[in-house]
Write an enzyme that holds these catalytic residues in place. Structure first.
Site, PDB file in Angstrom:
ATOM      1  N   GLY A 243      26.894  48.314  44.868  1.00 34.03           N
ATOM      2  CA  GLY A 243      25.697  47.488  44.801  1.00 34.03           C
ATOM      3  C   GLY A 243      24.364  48.192  44.805  1.00 34.03           C
ATOM      4  N   GLU A 285      32.219  51.463  46.832  1.00 35.71           N
ATOM      5  CA  GLU A 285      32.641  51.217  45.444  1.00 35.71           C
ATOM      6  C   GLU A 285      31.459  51.148  44.497  1.00 35.71           C
ATOM      7  OE1 GLU A 285      36.111  47.999  46.463  1.00 35.71           O
ATOM      8  OE2 GLU A 285      34.221  47.189  45.766  1.00 35.71           O
ATOM      9  N   PRO A 286      30.691  52.213  44.370  1.00 33.96           N
ATOM     10  CA  PRO A 286      29.547  52.136  43.469  1.00 33.96           C
ATOM     11  C   PRO A 286      29.967  52.124  42.001  1.00 33.96           C
ATOM     12  CG  PRO A 286      29.776  54.356  44.346  1.00 33.96           C
ATOM     13  CD  PRO A 286      30.824  53.521  45.025  1.00 33.96           C
ATOM     14  N   ARG A 288      27.202  50.993  39.100  1.00 31.37           N
ATOM     15  CA  ARG A 288      25.932  51.258  38.423  1.00 31.37           C
ATOM     16  C   ARG A 288      25.281  52.582  38.843  1.00 31.37           C
ATOM     17  NH1 ARG A 288      22.861  46.900  36.733  1.00 31.37           N
ATOM     18  NH2 ARG A 288      23.925  45.659  38.298  1.00 31.37           N
ATOM     19  N   ARG A 323      22.799  43.011  28.712  1.00 32.71           N
ATOM     20  CA  ARG A 323      22.051  42.848  29.973  1.00 32.71           C
ATOM     21  C   ARG A 323      20.681  42.187  29.785  1.00 32.71           C
ATOM     22  NH1 ARG A 323      20.595  46.104  33.173  1.00 32.71           N
ATOM     23  NH2 ARG A 323      21.282  44.940  34.975  1.00 32.71           N
ATOM     24  N   TYR A 327      20.652  38.767  31.795  1.00 33.88           N
ATOM     25  CA  TYR A 327      19.976  38.782  33.118  1.00 33.88           C
ATOM     26  C   TYR A 327      18.480  39.025  32.983  1.00 33.88           C
ATOM     27  CZ  TYR A 327      24.818  40.355  34.057  1.00 33.88           C
ATOM     28  OH  TYR A 327      26.179  40.510  34.083  1.00 33.88           O
ATOM     29  N   CYS A 354      22.437  36.945  15.225  1.00 39.51           N
ATOM     30  CA  CYS A 354      21.832  35.679  14.798  1.00 39.51           C
ATOM     31  C   CYS A 354      21.543  34.788  16.001  1.00 39.51           C
ATOM     32  CB  CYS A 354      22.769  34.990  13.813  1.00 39.51           C
ATOM     33  SG  CYS A 354      22.084  33.469  13.179  1.00 39.51           S
ATOM     34  N   TYR A 383      27.685  48.664  32.646  1.00 43.45           N
ATOM     35  CA  TYR A 383      27.660  47.306  32.091  1.00 43.45           C
ATOM     36  C   TYR A 383      26.990  47.277  30.715  1.00 43.45           C
ATOM     37  CZ  TYR A 383      28.575  46.786  37.050  1.00 43.45           C
ATOM     38  OH  TYR A 383      29.090  46.934  38.310  1.00 43.45           O
TER      39      TYR A 383
HETATM   40  N1  LLP Z   1      32.824  46.215  43.855  1.00 41.95           N
HETATM   41  C1  LLP Z   1      32.941  44.923  43.520  1.00 41.95           C
HETATM   42  C2  LLP Z   1      33.963  44.115  44.187  1.00 41.95           C
HETATM   43  C3  LLP Z   1      32.099  44.361  42.551  1.00 41.95           C
HETATM   44  O1  LLP Z   1      32.213  43.077  42.255  1.00 41.95           O
HETATM   45  C4  LLP Z   1      31.146  45.180  41.900  1.00 41.95           C
HETATM   46  C5  LLP Z   1      30.280  44.628  40.872  1.00 41.95           C
HETATM   47  C6  LLP Z   1      31.067  46.539  42.272  1.00 41.95           C
HETATM   48  C7  LLP Z   1      31.922  47.019  43.269  1.00 41.95           C
HETATM   49  C8  LLP Z   1      30.093  47.495  41.663  1.00 41.95           C
HETATM   50  O2  LLP Z   1      28.776  47.130  41.895  1.00 41.95           O
HETATM   51  P1  LLP Z   1      27.596  48.111  41.449  1.00 41.95           P
HETATM   52  O3  LLP Z   1      27.646  49.338  42.302  1.00 41.95           O
HETATM   53  O4  LLP Z   1      27.803  48.432  40.023  1.00 41.95           O
HETATM   54  O5  LLP Z   1      26.363  47.308  41.643  1.00 41.95           O
HETATM   55  N2  LLP Z   1      27.142  43.000  34.849  1.00 41.95           N
HETATM   56  C9  LLP Z   1      26.115  43.012  35.886  1.00 41.95           C
HETATM   57  C10 LLP Z   1      26.652  43.584  37.184  1.00 41.95           C
HETATM   58  C11 LLP Z   1      27.830  42.831  37.736  1.00 41.95           C
HETATM   59  C12 LLP Z   1      28.389  43.454  38.992  1.00 41.95           C
HETATM   60  C13 LLP Z   1      29.634  42.768  39.425  1.00 41.95           C
HETATM   61  N3  LLP Z   1      30.324  43.415  40.508  1.00 41.95           N
HETATM   62  C14 LLP Z   1      24.917  43.788  35.376  1.00 41.95           C
HETATM   63  O6  LLP Z   1      24.927  44.243  34.222  1.00 41.95           O
HETATM   64  O7  LLP Z   1      23.906  43.911  36.069  1.00 41.95           O
END
Ligand code: LLP
Length: 430
Positions: A243, A285-286, A288, A323, A327, A354, A383
């Site tokens: 996150g 669990e990173p 992004r 994205r 969003y 389109c 993403y």
């Molecule tokens: N763990 C779980 C259970 C998750 O659901 C997610 C992301 C992550 C880890 C990784 O999160 P991160 O570190 O990447 O923030 N498509 C959207 C983001 C959706 C994230 C969903 N879950 C975007 O493009 O912003």
């Protein structure tokens, strides 16, 4: 504009890890995703270092949904990463990439019987999202005469500062089991013959630029750890999810580092688990923050148009980067072949799809553009390709990986034949 050190400008051209983006666009064609493997490795190591400096047992799992390219996953596997996998497909990728099954956590709020069976067969841990799923998993494990190690996905009911579509730990979200019901869920798991509850898992949302919410999540998790330990659950890991956000607005967004995260979160985590008298592994669990800034999307200007405003019509749209449309996400853009030219003209960079919403970057001051110019859309490693589609029957573009002075394809571009490859004419049309 502030740039991470793997992006540089030389003789008017943008370079990524020392490679000229204009030359890459010429060689491989556009649109083109280009990823720096060195940058991904650097980000992984900074997570590992920041966490391990403060806590003895750390496991960094890559959120495979962010970028499912096997070469990206292999680079991370070689550094010892595990993965948060959210489907049987991602499980398959992680294993092929060389990740050890014990470093994989099978997440997901809607797993199929086949997903559960595969998880049992491959010996991965499962983050269970409901009691219904728990009993289905127990039955699948019994059938296979195995025991499955599980965590429950905790819904911590936390408001977080991010886009509502990517806040995953709200009380109203579809994910996890409400935190108040968690002890009862573990009691039920302890009673299952083929289930061994060994972890707790949460994920509060994505693109969070403030560390405070992660501290609150850690507090909820150690509070639960205490209750579970008292209940007799032997916790082997606590997974705080991913996150951490990245500064998509390079000059104005905060840019929290893994170091900032660790410095604030670990003290709470450590004190909490010490109070329980346990030393479980800390899992994160990173997605992004490991891969987003490693990658640029190169797209060529097909034409410019002066209407009610100036448009730059490029060859990549929301088929390749959804994205902004999904969003209202902001991505910096740089004209790769005019990277040090003055920004004189405002353009809206639009894709070829389109749909009115097919806008990659609205109202940006850029150098004057002409057909053939190459625009780099930054921070597209998370993403980006992962959420691409063939909408408008557009074959997906290739992806190139760079390591040191080498560059090579990590995915070939699709052709129209790839689009029709899975289609069939039903009997009555043949
Ligand atoms: N763990 C779980 C259970 C998750 O659901 C997610 C992301 C992550 C880890 C990784 O999160 P991160 O570190 O990447 O923030 N498509 C959207 C983001 C959706 C994230 C969903 N879950 C975007 O493009 O912003």
């Amino acid at each position: 504009m502030k740039l991470a050190h793997h992006l540089t400008v030389q003789n008017g051209h943008l370079k990524i890890s020392g490679q000229d983006c204009v030359a890459l666009a010429e060689k491989y064609g556009t649109p083109l995703y280009v990823t720096s493997e060195d940058r991904i490795c650097e980000q992984f190591q900074s997570y590992k270092k920041a966490l391990s400096a403060r806590y003895p047992k750390v496991q960094v799992l890559f959120a495979a949904k962010a970028n499912g390219n096997l070469a990206v996953m292999r680079a991370l596997a070689q550094l010892g990463a595990g993965a948060d996998i959210f489907s049987s497909g991602e499980l398959h990728l992680a294993l092929v990439a060389g990740m050890a099954p014990e470093k994989l956590l099978f997440n997901g709020s809607s797993k199929t019987p086949a997903d559960l069976k595969l998880a049992v067969e491959k010996g991965v841990k499962v983050s269970v999202d409901s009691l219904d799923e728990l009993h289905q998993l127990d039955a699948a494990a019994r059938q296979a005469e195995k025991t499955v190690k599980i965590a429950f996905r905790v819904n911590p009911a936390l408001e977080v500062p991010t886009h509502p579509k990517i806040a995953t730990g709200l009380a109203t979200s579809k994910f996890g089991i409400p935190h108040k019901e968690i002890p009862a869920a573990y009691r039920e798991a302890l009673a299952c013959k083929n289930i061994q509850p060994v972890g707790i898992h949460c994920h509060i949302g994505s693109q969070i630029l403030d560390i405070e919410p992660f501290v609150r999540a850690a507090e909820v998790m150690v509070r639960i750890a205490k209750e579970l330990t008292n209940m007799g659950v032997k916790l082997e890991f606590i997974d705080l999810g991913g996150g951490l956000g990245i500064p998509y607005h390079h000059d104005t967004d905060p840019s929290p580092s893994p170091e900032d995260y660790a410095a604030k979160v670990i003290p709470f985590f450590k004190a909490g688990v010490e109070a329980c008298g346990i030393t479980p592994e800390l899992w994160v669990e990173p997605g992004r923050s490991l891969v987003a800034d490693s990658t640029i999307l190169l797209t060529r200007v097909n034409s410019t148009k002066s209407a009610h405003k100036q448009f730059a019509n490029v060859d990549a749209g929301f088929n390749l980067l959804i994205r902004p449309a999904m969003y209202d996400a902001y991505h910096e853009v740089i004209v790769a072949n005019k990277a040090d030219a003055p920004h004189t003209t405002e353009y809206t960079v639009t894709g070829p799809i389109c749909e009115t919403g097919d806008i990659l970057a609205p109202d940006r001051k850029l150098p004057e553009l002409a057909a053939g110019d190459i625009i780099a859309v930054l921070d597209t490693g998370a993403y980006g390709f992962a959420m691409s589609s063939q909408y408008n029957s557009r074959p997906r573009c290739p992806e190139v990986l760079i390591r040191g002075t080498q560059a090579g394809l990590m995915r070939r571009g699709e052709t129209v034949a790839d689009i029709t490859a899975t289609m069939e004419h039903p009997a009555w049309q043949r």
